[in-house]
Structures are given as structure tokens and as C-alpha cells.
Scaffold this motif. Sequence first.
Motif, PDB file in Angstrom:
ATOM      1  N   ILE A   1      65.968  42.499  68.197  1.00  0.00           N
ATOM      2  CA  ILE A   1      65.081  41.375  68.513  1.00  0.00           C
ATOM      3  C   ILE A   1      65.593  40.099  67.864  1.00  0.00           C
ATOM      4  O   ILE A   1      65.566  39.018  68.468  1.00  0.00           O
ATOM      5  CB  ILE A   1      63.643  41.686  68.048  1.00  0.00           C
ATOM      6  CG1 ILE A   1      63.087  42.862  68.855  1.00  0.00           C
ATOM      7  CG2 ILE A   1      62.741  40.468  68.219  1.00  0.00           C
ATOM      8  CD1 ILE A   1      61.756  43.364  68.371  1.00  0.00           C
TER       9      ILE A   1
ATOM     10  N   THR B   1      66.426  36.435  69.599  1.00  0.00           N
ATOM     11  CA  THR B   1      65.835  35.143  69.231  1.00  0.00           C
ATOM     12  C   THR B   1      66.878  34.183  68.671  1.00  0.00           C
ATOM     13  O   THR B   1      66.677  32.968  68.703  1.00  0.00           O
ATOM     14  CB  THR B   1      64.725  35.331  68.177  1.00  0.00           C
ATOM     15  OG1 THR B   1      65.274  35.935  66.998  1.00  0.00           O
ATOM     16  CG2 THR B   1      63.602  36.193  68.720  1.00  0.00           C
TER      17      THR B   1
ATOM     18  N   PHE C   1      59.340  32.039  74.877  1.00  0.00           N
ATOM     19  CA  PHE C   1      58.703  33.299  75.234  1.00  0.00           C
ATOM     20  C   PHE C   1      58.822  33.592  76.725  1.00  0.00           C
ATOM     21  O   PHE C   1      58.792  34.763  77.126  1.00  0.00           O
ATOM     22  CB  PHE C   1      57.237  33.299  74.797  1.00  0.00           C
ATOM     23  CG  PHE C   1      57.069  33.369  73.309  1.00  0.00           C
ATOM     24  CD1 PHE C   1      57.887  34.173  72.545  1.00  0.00           C
ATOM     25  CD2 PHE C   1      56.103  32.618  72.662  1.00  0.00           C
ATOM     26  CE1 PHE C   1      57.746  34.248  71.172  1.00  0.00           C
ATOM     27  CE2 PHE C   1      55.949  32.682  71.281  1.00  0.00           C
ATOM     28  CZ  PHE C   1      56.773  33.503  70.529  1.00  0.00           C
TER      29      PHE C   1
ATOM     30  N   LEU D   1      60.114  37.127  76.466  1.00  0.00           N
ATOM     31  CA  LEU D   1      59.109  38.154  76.709  1.00  0.00           C
ATOM     32  C   LEU D   1      58.762  38.357  78.176  1.00  0.00           C
ATOM     33  O   LEU D   1      57.968  39.229  78.505  1.00  0.00           O
ATOM     34  CB  LEU D   1      57.830  37.816  75.921  1.00  0.00           C
ATOM     35  CG  LEU D   1      58.001  37.701  74.404  1.00  0.00           C
ATOM     36  CD1 LEU D   1      56.682  37.296  73.755  1.00  0.00           C
ATOM     37  CD2 LEU D   1      58.501  39.012  73.804  1.00  0.00           C
TER      38      LEU D   1
ATOM     39  N   ALA E   1      54.599  35.756  80.046  1.00  0.00           N
ATOM     40  CA  ALA E   1      54.319  35.261  78.694  1.00  0.00           C
ATOM     41  C   ALA E   1      53.748  33.850  78.640  1.00  0.00           C
ATOM     42  O   ALA E   1      52.916  33.554  77.777  1.00  0.00           O
ATOM     43  CB  ALA E   1      55.583  35.357  77.835  1.00  0.00           C
TER      44      ALA E   1
ATOM     45  N   LYS F   1      49.713  40.540  72.205  1.00  0.00           N
ATOM     46  CA  LYS F   1      51.014  40.514  71.536  1.00  0.00           C
ATOM     47  C   LYS F   1      51.634  39.123  71.590  1.00  0.00           C
ATOM     48  O   LYS F   1      52.166  38.627  70.592  1.00  0.00           O
ATOM     49  CB  LYS F   1      51.966  41.526  72.176  1.00  0.00           C
ATOM     50  CG  LYS F   1      51.607  42.979  71.912  1.00  0.00           C
ATOM     51  CD  LYS F   1      52.595  43.908  72.603  1.00  0.00           C
ATOM     52  CE  LYS F   1      52.230  45.367  72.387  1.00  0.00           C
ATOM     53  NZ  LYS F   1      53.185  46.281  73.060  1.00  0.00           N
ATOM     54  N   VAL F   2      51.571  38.494  72.760  1.00  0.00           N
ATOM     55  CA  VAL F   2      52.112  37.141  72.903  1.00  0.00           C
ATOM     56  C   VAL F   2      51.353  36.168  72.008  1.00  0.00           C
ATOM     57  O   VAL F   2      51.939  35.281  71.371  1.00  0.00           O
ATOM     58  CB  VAL F   2      52.057  36.678  74.370  1.00  0.00           C
ATOM     59  CG1 VAL F   2      52.518  35.230  74.499  1.00  0.00           C
ATOM     60  CG2 VAL F   2      52.920  37.571  75.242  1.00  0.00           C
TER      61      VAL F   2
ATOM     62  N   ALA G   1      52.565  36.655  68.440  1.00  0.00           N
ATOM     63  CA  ALA G   1      53.927  36.132  68.300  1.00  0.00           C
ATOM     64  C   ALA G   1      53.928  34.603  68.304  1.00  0.00           C
ATOM     65  O   ALA G   1      54.629  33.967  67.505  1.00  0.00           O
ATOM     66  CB  ALA G   1      54.811  36.668  69.427  1.00  0.00           C
TER      67      ALA G   1
ATOM     68  N   VAL H   1      59.873  35.126  62.934  1.00  0.00           N
ATOM     69  CA  VAL H   1      59.452  35.301  64.328  1.00  0.00           C
ATOM     70  C   VAL H   1      59.968  36.625  64.873  1.00  0.00           C
ATOM     71  O   VAL H   1      59.232  37.389  65.511  1.00  0.00           O
ATOM     72  CB  VAL H   1      59.943  34.118  65.206  1.00  0.00           C
ATOM     73  CG1 VAL H   1      59.744  34.439  66.689  1.00  0.00           C
ATOM     74  CG2 VAL H   1      59.187  32.851  64.854  1.00  0.00           C
TER      75      VAL H   1
ATOM     76  N   ILE I   1      57.637  39.943  66.064  1.00  0.00           N
ATOM     77  CA  ILE I   1      57.791  40.585  67.366  1.00  0.00           C
ATOM     78  C   ILE I   1      58.145  42.060  67.201  1.00  0.00           C
ATOM     79  O   ILE I   1      57.614  42.931  67.899  1.00  0.00           O
ATOM     80  CB  ILE I   1      58.864  39.859  68.208  1.00  0.00           C
ATOM     81  CG1 ILE I   1      58.394  38.437  68.528  1.00  0.00           C
ATOM     82  CG2 ILE I   1      59.139  40.620  69.500  1.00  0.00           C
ATOM     83  CD1 ILE I   1      59.431  37.589  69.235  1.00  0.00           C
TER      84      ILE I   1
ATOM     85  N   LEU J   1      55.143  44.051  66.166  1.00  0.00           N
ATOM     86  CA  LEU J   1      54.171  44.257  67.244  1.00  0.00           C
ATOM     87  C   LEU J   1      54.559  45.400  68.184  1.00  0.00           C
ATOM     88  O   LEU J   1      53.705  45.891  68.935  1.00  0.00           O
ATOM     89  CB  LEU J   1      54.037  42.971  68.066  1.00  0.00           C
ATOM     90  CG  LEU J   1      53.313  41.794  67.384  1.00  0.00           C
ATOM     91  CD1 LEU J   1      53.479  40.546  68.223  1.00  0.00           C
ATOM     92  CD2 LEU J   1      51.841  42.106  67.166  1.00  0.00           C
ATOM     93  N   SER J   2      55.806  45.794  68.171  1.00  0.00           N
ATOM     94  CA  SER J   2      56.293  46.800  69.129  1.00  0.00           C
ATOM     95  C   SER J   2      55.446  48.066  69.187  1.00  0.00           C
ATOM     96  O   SER J   2      55.112  48.558  70.278  1.00  0.00           O
ATOM     97  CB  SER J   2      57.754  47.137  68.834  1.00  0.00           C
ATOM     98  OG  SER J   2      58.566  46.005  68.983  1.00  0.00           O
TER      99      SER J   2
END
Length: 309
Positions: free
Chosen positions: A4, A8, A114, A118, A122, A256-257, A260, A299, A303, A306-307
Motif C-alpha cells: 500500500i 501511495t 482516492f 481506491l 471512492a 473505509k474511505v 482513510a 496514510v 489504509i 483498515l484492510s
Amino acid sequence: MWEIFLKTLPFFAVIGLGYASGRARFFTEEATAYLTKFVFYFALSAMIFRFVATLEIGQILDWTFIAAYLSATIVVYLIATAVASFRGIGLAVGAVESQCAVIGNVGFLGVPMFALLLGPEAPRPVIIMLTCDLIVFSSLIVILITVSREGRLSLGILKTVLLGLVKNPMIVSIVLGMVWSSWKLPMPQPVDEFLVLLGAAATPGALFAIGASLASRSAERMSVALWLSFCKLVLHPAAVFVTAILIFPVDAFAAKVMVAAAALPVAGNIFILAQHYGVAPQRVSSAILVSTAISVVTVAAVIAWLSPF
């Protein structure tokens, strides 16, 4: 998390490129101001309008989502306000610090990043958060600063706040997109391709502009900057996690979004307000610089965290 982080990293690399260009004076402050204006008034507004115009009104006016976001944000805002009051600083400076604690770079960083990171769904939750930030908290800081100076709330203050909202191109693009959607108007192909082409400039333009603007920032009052960065990068996403995932029945992906996006660094437009009103601009500058630097790691960490959920 490493995977991840690598995803990013290119976004923050563009910010770094903008920062290096600004520090080397290859990209001047005047050039940065004009690039920011282009992204703010044209590229990002085109991206937001096109996306909102394709949604159903119910997808934007998601009251459960709004309640989860606002309740978490208000809690962190009040914590920052209480700490500011305990330290004995005035209402105006306290309002600026509280704004730094909860308002992230959702427009310039969150919406374009995002959407690519995402997926195409997103931007919807990010745009809802952006709308809440602009209408509720951008209005609140102006009201508190003005009340601290004039000692009262007048119609003139409310007029200033309303005028600021009407002139904000992000608010205008969201409202126009909602009108387009509610009327179920068709999107002609040339118009759609125009918006796609213009909106495509939002991601690199916004990221580069963030970096270039950071080049003129300086880090002072580090203890305050670290506290505000902690509020923004840790407390705010943690509070949003509790409300969006554990308390309110928010859609899993949208939650989740939301978390994040809550982990994004302090927004640059707070500095513009602080400078305009002459209230602790250096303090805001430090918070933006420090939180952005730390968010390169945090960040991706949020993320990754949150997985499992």
C-alpha cells in the motif's frame, strides 16, 4: 502495508517534486498561486461536477454517513478546543487550531488520490466529507474569529459566510452536479470528454501545487504543530473509525474511505484563512508542513490497518 505504501508513494512523490521546484525557486510563489487557481476553479471543479452529475441525489445526501462523519469530527474539534482553552489562548487562535485538528486536504489530495487508489466509487464519500467541511467548519471558523473580534454575532457575519460559500467553486460544482443529476439531464459526449480531459489535470496539478506551496512554509512552534498533526493524523481517523464502523450503520466501503480521508494532512486553505484574518498563520504553516511530511507513512498505515475490516 509495504504494498500500500508503494501505491501511495507516487502521489507523495509528485508533492515532493512540487516542493523541490518551489525550494529551488524554479516554481515561484506567484506560479504556485496561479497553478492552485487553475486546479481549484477548473480542473478539480470539472472532476467533481462530472462525478456528482452521475450520482443519484440519495447517494450524496447520505444522512447516516453525514451523521457519522460530523459526530466524530465535532468530538475531535471539541478536544482541540478544550486543549487550546486550557493553554489560555484566545478564541480566534483556538478556532484556528481546532480547524487544523479536523480539516484535512480532502479536496486537493483526497478526491484525486482516492479516485485512483481506491477505485471509481471512492470520490462519493470523499465529496460528502468535503461538502461538510466547507459548509459547517469553514463557516464556523469565520464566525468564531469574527465574534472574537466584534464580541457579537451579526447579520454581516452571516452574509460574509454565505457569500464565501456561494463563491467557492467546489460548492458550486457540487450543487450544479446535484441539479444535473436530479433533473436527469443527458451528458452530451463532447461535454463529457471535455470534463474528462479537464478533470484529468486535477490529480497531478493539485499534488504539485500542494508541494510547491509547502516550499514557502516554515516550521515553528513545533510542539503545537506536532499536537495538531497528532489530532489530524491519529485522533480524527480513530474517532471516525468508531462512529462509521462501530456505531453508525455506514456502508463498509464508504466507511473505509471516510476513515482513510480523515487521516489526510492539514488542509492548505486553513493557512489562507489564518493569513487573511491575521490569526496564527505561522502556527498553521507548521501544522501543514509537519502533518504532510508524516502522512507519507501514516496514510498508507491507516489504509493497511483498515484492510481486515
